[in-house]
Enzyme design. Structure first.
Site, PDB file in Angstrom:
ATOM      1  CE  LYS A 112      -4.537   0.626   0.396  1.00 34.06           C
ATOM      2  NZ  LYS A 112      -5.472  -0.454   0.046  1.00 34.06           N
TER       3      LYS A 112
HETATM    4  N1  GLU Z   1      -7.208  -0.035  -3.097  1.00 36.06           N
HETATM    5  C1  GLU Z   1      -7.961  -1.208  -3.374  1.00 36.06           C
HETATM    6  C2  GLU Z   1      -7.972  -2.127  -2.163  1.00 36.06           C
HETATM    7  O1  GLU Z   1      -7.823  -1.695  -1.041  1.00 36.06           O
HETATM    8  C3  GLU Z   1      -7.538  -1.886  -4.665  1.00 36.06           C
HETATM    9  C4  GLU Z   1      -6.103  -2.355  -4.696  1.00 36.06           C
HETATM   10  C5  GLU Z   1      -5.653  -2.833  -6.070  1.00 36.06           C
HETATM   11  O2  GLU Z   1      -6.452  -2.872  -6.986  1.00 36.06           O
HETATM   12  O3  GLU Z   1      -4.472  -3.160  -6.173  1.00 36.06           O
HETATM   13  O4  GLU Z   1      -8.210  -3.296  -2.262  1.00 36.06           O
END
Ligand code: GLU
Length: 423
Positions: A112
């Protein structure tokens, strides 16, 4: 005389994530060393970087990228822009991505990123320059086979296009698979924008069916009206559910007869993307919204919304976690005791990263699927994971979050054991 120390509920997201993992480890045979391996993020990047503002001044920003795990494949996860971003929040979100990708059987680890910023304070050109500079700072740690960013809170397809362009221009060769959640015109997938909300709908419909509650007329309350909350509301309404309240940072709106979500979206579009003041509803606070009498509550905003302080007030039969980390472990226990079914974040909102995976696969093969093909694959994958979690919850005698964790953590440990340690 001894005084009992009042226990203070952990709301630091990384502490919450660690507590959840520790609980799951009680059901698995994992050595202390491997448990510690799972608790710690593999790699953490913290960057301070300058951006030229429109008035010519330089402003410094701080951003993070945490790769929790690459055991099952390249690190994967979104990037958020928010004033409350912190290293610990990003660490937690990265760990949750590892379990989410594992639970969905995606060949990814977890990551993240985030920048401490309120993007509403930036002009479009400032937002672009900040995004490009942050993407540039990330180049040493990201890559289509190493770590693949995507949208999250306050980031979108346009921001992904700038990130992809910055990476591609810097490296001098085309690399569409460097980010997912791109606009369709630059290699994005059909259905990606709606995927998280659609996945919330799929899992919610299955939970309603499991509890014997008809989808038609089911009363739904949605906290957060961004890409996840608004699409989940739309999708559930299309299935015949009645969305009686929604909220965002401006507060909530409530109509017991049901809101017309398309109309609310149209209204918000003309009012700074905010729902406050919508004429066909009463104003309520976010706290009141969480405590509404309903069948399904969809927390689709931020972490720590359902805590020991308000879990007893929740009247929903199902809590469908559109957001990451909206419920604390203490609140989980209270909801479980009260017979409220929680569809945990790593299952409920996994539609986004699942279609991110489908986008990345399409980028690798340079051949694109129809929206129907994407949605069919998504529904099948969500269905399999939902039933695996439900079966585990019933067989082991735990709540849905623990069941999801048991499955997800075990898969990571199994791969770790097969791969071994090198060098
Ligand atoms: N931000 C989204 C999540 O928390 C999508 C992450 C992604 O598609 O890599 O799952």
């Amino acid at each position: 005389m001894t005084t009992a120390t009042p226990t203070v509920e952990a709301t630091n997201p990384f502490e919450v994530a660690q507590q959840q993992l520790n609980r799951a480890l009680q059901y698995l045979e994992v050595s202390p060393g491997i448990a510690e391996f799972l608790r710690r993020p593999k790699r953490e990047l913290s960057v301070n970087f300058p951006v030229r503002m429109d008035n010519g001044d330089i402003r410094m920003f701080t951003g993070y990228r945490v790769q929790h795990s690459t055991v099952r494949g390249p690190a994967k996860g979104g990037i958020r822009y928010h004033p409350q971003v912190s290293m610990d929040e990003v660490r937690a979100l990265a760990m949750w991505m590892t379990w989410k990708c594992s639970l969905m059987n995606l060949p990814y680890g977890g990551a993240k990123g985030g920048v401490i910023v309120d993007p509403r304070e930036l002009s479009p050109t400032e937002l672009e320059r900040m995004t490009r500079r942050f993407a540039y700072e990330l180049i040493p740690v990201i890559g289509p086979d190493g770590d693949i960013p995507a949208p999250d809170v306050n980031t979108n397809a346009q921001i992904m296009a700038w990130m992809m362009d910055t990476y591609t221009m810097t490296l001098g060769h085309n690399a569409p698979g460097i980010v997912t959640g791109k606009p369709v015109q630059v290699g994005g997938s059909l259905g990606r924008r709606e995927a998280t909300g659609r996945g919330v709908m799929y899992t919610t419909v299955r939970a309603l069916k499991h509890l014997g509650i008809p989808v038609k007329g089911a009363r739904v309350v949605v906290q957060g009206f961004g890409n996840v909350g608004s699409v989940a509301a739309q999708q559930l309404q299309q299935q015949g559910a009645r969305v009686i309240a929604v909220s965002d940072v401006s507060g909530g709106i409530y109509n017991p007869n049901g809101l017309d979500i398309d109309d609310v979206l149209k209204y918000a579009g003309g009012h700074g993307r905010l729902v406050a003041g919508y004429p066909e509803a009463d104003a309520i606070t976010n706290e009141e919204l969480l405590a509404l009498e309903c069948d399904v509550l969809v927390p689709a905003a931020l972490e720590n919304q359902i805590t020991a302080a308000n879990a007893a007030d929740i009247k929903a039969k199902i809590v469908a976690e559109g957001a990451n980390g909206p419920t604390t472990p203490e609140a989980d226990d209270i909801l479980h005791e009260r017979g409220i079914m929680v569809i945990p974040d790593i299952l409920c909102n996994a539609g986004g990263v699942t279609v991110s995976y489908l986008e990345w696969v399409q980028n690798r093969q340079s051949f694109f699927w129809t929206e129907e093909e994407v949605n069919t694959r998504l529904e099948r994958m969500m269905d399999e994971s939902f039933h695996a979690v439900l079966d585990t919850a019933e067989n082991v005698g735990v709540d849905m979050r623990m069941a999801a964790y048991i499955l997800a953590v075990k898969r990571v440990v199994d791969v770790l054991q097969l791969r071994g340690f090198y060098p």
